[in-house]
Design a protein around this motif. Structure first.
Motif, PDB file in Angstrom:
ATOM      1  N   GLU A 121     -16.348 -17.421  -7.842  1.00  0.00           N
ATOM      2  CA  GLU A 121     -17.687 -17.377  -8.426  1.00  0.00           C
ATOM      3  C   GLU A 121     -18.319 -15.996  -8.261  1.00  0.00           C
ATOM      4  O   GLU A 121     -19.122 -15.560  -9.093  1.00  0.00           O
ATOM      5  N   LEU A 122     -17.949 -15.295  -7.191  1.00  0.00           N
ATOM      6  CA  LEU A 122     -18.492 -13.969  -6.910  1.00  0.00           C
ATOM      7  C   LEU A 122     -17.646 -12.858  -7.524  1.00  0.00           C
ATOM      8  O   LEU A 122     -17.873 -11.682  -7.232  1.00  0.00           O
ATOM      9  N   GLY A 123     -16.682 -13.240  -8.365  1.00  0.00           N
ATOM     10  CA  GLY A 123     -15.859 -12.251  -9.049  1.00  0.00           C
ATOM     11  C   GLY A 123     -14.637 -11.789  -8.290  1.00  0.00           C
ATOM     12  O   GLY A 123     -13.930 -10.877  -8.727  1.00  0.00           O
ATOM     13  N   GLY A 124     -14.375 -12.406  -7.120  1.00  0.00           N
ATOM     14  CA  GLY A 124     -13.240 -11.999  -6.309  1.00  0.00           C
ATOM     15  C   GLY A 124     -11.938 -12.635  -6.748  1.00  0.00           C
ATOM     16  O   GLY A 124     -11.916 -13.601  -7.523  1.00  0.00           O
ATOM     17  N   MET A 125     -10.842 -12.081  -6.246  1.00  0.00           N
ATOM     18  CA  MET A 125      -9.498 -12.611  -6.501  1.00  0.00           C
ATOM     19  C   MET A 125      -8.915 -13.062  -5.153  1.00  0.00           C
ATOM     20  O   MET A 125      -8.250 -12.290  -4.460  1.00  0.00           O
ATOM     21  N   PRO A 126      -9.202 -14.305  -4.760  1.00  0.00           N
ATOM     22  CA  PRO A 126      -8.801 -14.763  -3.434  1.00  0.00           C
ATOM     23  C   PRO A 126      -7.345 -15.213  -3.368  1.00  0.00           C
ATOM     24  O   PRO A 126      -6.750 -15.629  -4.365  1.00  0.00           O
ATOM     25  N   PHE A 127      -6.800 -15.115  -2.176  1.00  0.00           N
ATOM     26  CA  PHE A 127      -5.490 -15.703  -1.890  1.00  0.00           C
ATOM     27  C   PHE A 127      -5.484 -16.162  -0.433  1.00  0.00           C
ATOM     28  O   PHE A 127      -6.148 -15.581   0.415  1.00  0.00           O
ATOM     29  N   ASN A 141      -1.283 -25.699  -2.086  1.00  0.00           N
ATOM     30  CA  ASN A 141      -0.671 -25.135  -3.284  1.00  0.00           C
ATOM     31  C   ASN A 141      -1.787 -24.652  -4.204  1.00  0.00           C
ATOM     32  O   ASN A 141      -2.971 -24.775  -3.879  1.00  0.00           O
ATOM     33  N   THR A 142      -1.412 -24.118  -5.357  1.00  0.00           N
ATOM     34  CA  THR A 142      -2.428 -23.519  -6.233  1.00  0.00           C
ATOM     35  C   THR A 142      -3.403 -24.549  -6.795  1.00  0.00           C
ATOM     36  O   THR A 142      -4.548 -24.210  -7.104  1.00  0.00           O
ATOM     37  N   ILE A 143      -2.972 -25.795  -6.916  1.00  0.00           N
ATOM     38  CA  ILE A 143      -3.867 -26.828  -7.448  1.00  0.00           C
ATOM     39  C   ILE A 143      -4.854 -27.292  -6.382  1.00  0.00           C
ATOM     40  O   ILE A 143      -6.060 -27.390  -6.632  1.00  0.00           O
ATOM     41  N   THR A 144      -4.368 -27.554  -5.167  1.00  0.00           N
ATOM     42  CA  THR A 144      -5.237 -28.089  -4.118  1.00  0.00           C
ATOM     43  C   THR A 144      -6.179 -27.043  -3.540  1.00  0.00           C
ATOM     44  O   THR A 144      -7.247 -27.384  -3.019  1.00  0.00           O
ATOM     45  N   THR A 145      -5.797 -25.763  -3.625  1.00  0.00           N
ATOM     46  CA  THR A 145      -6.616 -24.719  -3.010  1.00  0.00           C
ATOM     47  C   THR A 145      -7.312 -23.819  -4.033  1.00  0.00           C
ATOM     48  O   THR A 145      -8.213 -23.065  -3.663  1.00  0.00           O
ATOM     49  N   GLY A 146      -6.877 -23.866  -5.286  1.00  0.00           N
ATOM     50  CA  GLY A 146      -7.504 -23.055  -6.313  1.00  0.00           C
ATOM     51  C   GLY A 146      -7.141 -21.589  -6.271  1.00  0.00           C
ATOM     52  O   GLY A 146      -7.780 -20.768  -6.933  1.00  0.00           O
ATOM     53  N   CYS A 147      -6.117 -21.242  -5.507  1.00  0.00           N
ATOM     54  CA  CYS A 147      -5.694 -19.840  -5.447  1.00  0.00           C
ATOM     55  C   CYS A 147      -4.236 -19.757  -5.015  1.00  0.00           C
ATOM     56  O   CYS A 147      -3.625 -20.759  -4.632  1.00  0.00           O
ATOM     57  N   GLN A 148      -3.689 -18.548  -5.076  1.00  0.00           N
ATOM     58  CA  GLN A 148      -2.304 -18.319  -4.684  1.00  0.00           C
ATOM     59  C   GLN A 148      -2.171 -18.252  -3.162  1.00  0.00           C
ATOM     60  O   GLN A 148      -3.141 -18.032  -2.439  1.00  0.00           O
ATOM     61  N   ILE A 149      -0.937 -18.446  -2.693  1.00  0.00           N
ATOM     62  CA  ILE A 149      -0.618 -18.319  -1.273  1.00  0.00           C
ATOM     63  C   ILE A 149       0.373 -17.171  -1.118  1.00  0.00           C
ATOM     64  O   ILE A 149       1.403 -17.133  -1.802  1.00  0.00           O
TER      65      ILE A 149
END
Length: 373
Positions: A71-77, A105-113
């Motif tokens: 939401e803040l424009g970041g690219m989290p992992f 995983n990407t679905i449960t956390t909304g980002c890459q690992i």
């Protein structure tokens, strides 16, 4: 140094409000939106749990933080580094499998690992440590240091070597590459009292280095392989293993704090801790014993030392759970009570060294103001 602000919310939820809602509200109140994340990589450091352990944080919490970052424009992992011991997270492939099996995983956390120190745990960066006394440089996973913003998402619990596993443990030990973890652990190695050894082989099962054998039905340590992690000490039911270096746990705490300094210094950082399922030992174990204290709540701060101090204070004020490692120890007629829940759960720890040293080197302050949300 001025007091730091630590924000807190308990786990009480009215109908229609979830703990995830409360986590998001807490992070916003604590100031996470003040961090400029636009177009920037955001490392969210957490522990994915060893296979067989069920005390680790649910992936749902990670998704709240990742979604806020987006939401803040970041690219989290999400990230963690490989372990020294041969469990289910000793290389990136097995580590990713472990994370997936534990629900990340990407679905449960909304980002890459991303595993921070690469395939074999050797992809690290040598980082200078500001105000260091023990570790002039720290070996930190490269992906962790490549991020522009760093967030720690911590399961606060007990720990057999450091007393408690909080934000500093999650950051300092967790972000160290395999070489970095070795550097933190090498201040002392255990010895075996042969007369007390029953040859049960429990210590060998816990050893992460295959350093313990039984040539004559008694445990023997190969010190060329031993990393000094101390897991064998906690595994022995007969007090046959001890560390002759009385300050080794204290040195571990201080080195770990300097590693956390290396990770956090010079970039925006934010820290969250959930004090729940307070198991007596680390989530690195392939099991988790019953909680030693009741669930307390969620804490957040820009200051990791103040955050850990607030979590510690809340735990020390809580009532021990009777049917637990802590409760069992306190119930022993011969028990020498330390009047300190972490030391009464794991008597050989020196947990205050973590907070003392962190304040000394400028990582944060133990003085804080608690704001309830």
């Amino acid at each position: 140094m001025e007091k730091s602000t630590v924000y807190f919310t308990d786990f009480r939820c009215k109908v229609g409000t979830s703990q995830l809602d409360k986590l998001k509200k807490l992070c916003i109140a604590a100031g996470i939106k003040d961090i400029d994340m636009e177009g920037k990589f955001v490392a969210i450091k957490m522990h994915f749990g060893e296979l067989g352990n069920l005390a680790f944080l649910r992936p749902n919490y990670a998704k709240v933080v990742a979604d806020l970052c987006k939401e803040l424009g970041g690219m989290p992992f999400l990230t963690d580094c490989n372990t020294l011991y041969p469990g289910s997270r000793k290389n990136a492939l097995e580590h990713m499998d472990c994370a997936n099996l534990n629900g990340f995983n990407t679905i449960t956390t909304g980002c890459q690992i991303i595993i921070g120190d690469g395939l074999r745990g050797t992809d690290d960066v040598e980082v200078p440590v500001e105000n260091a006394e023990y570790c002039p440089t720290a070996r930190i996973g490269r992906a962790v240091m490549d991020a522009d913003v760093f967030i720690s998402l911590t399961h606060f619990k007990g720990h057999e070597a450091t007393g408690f596993g909080g934000a500093i443990k999650n950051i300092g030990m967790g972000c160290g590459s395999r070489a970095g973890k070795m550097a933190q652990h090498n201040s002392g190695k255990p010895v075996i009292e042969t007369d007390l050894c029953h040859g049960c082989k429990r210590c060998a099962k816990e050893c992460g280095s295959d350093a313990i054998t039984y040539p004559e039905k008694k445990a023997v340590i190969d010190y060329d392989k031993c990393k000094g992690c101390g897991r064998c000490i906690g595994a022995c039911s007969f007090d046959a293993i001890h560390n002759p270096h009385s300050n080794s746990n204290e040195l571990l705490c201080r080195k770990m704090t300097e590693y956390a300094q290396a990770v956090c210094h010079g970039r925006p950082c934010f820290h969250i801790a959930l004090v729940q399922d307070i198991s007596p030992n680390c989530d690195c174990h392939g099991e988790n014993d019953a909680p030693i204290l009741p669930d307390i709540g969620i804490f957040a701060s820009f200051d990791p030392i103040a955050l850990d101090q607030a979590c510690v204070d809340a735990c020390l004020a809580a009532e021990p759970i009777r049917n637990s490692q802590l409760g069992d120890n306190l119930a022993k007629p011969e028990w020498h009570c330390h009047h300190n829940h972490f030391m009464d759960s794991n008597p050989n720890v020196e947990w205050e060294a973590t907070l003392d040293h962190g304040e000394k080197i400028g990582l944060g302050t133990r003085s804080y103001e608690l704001k309830r949300i």
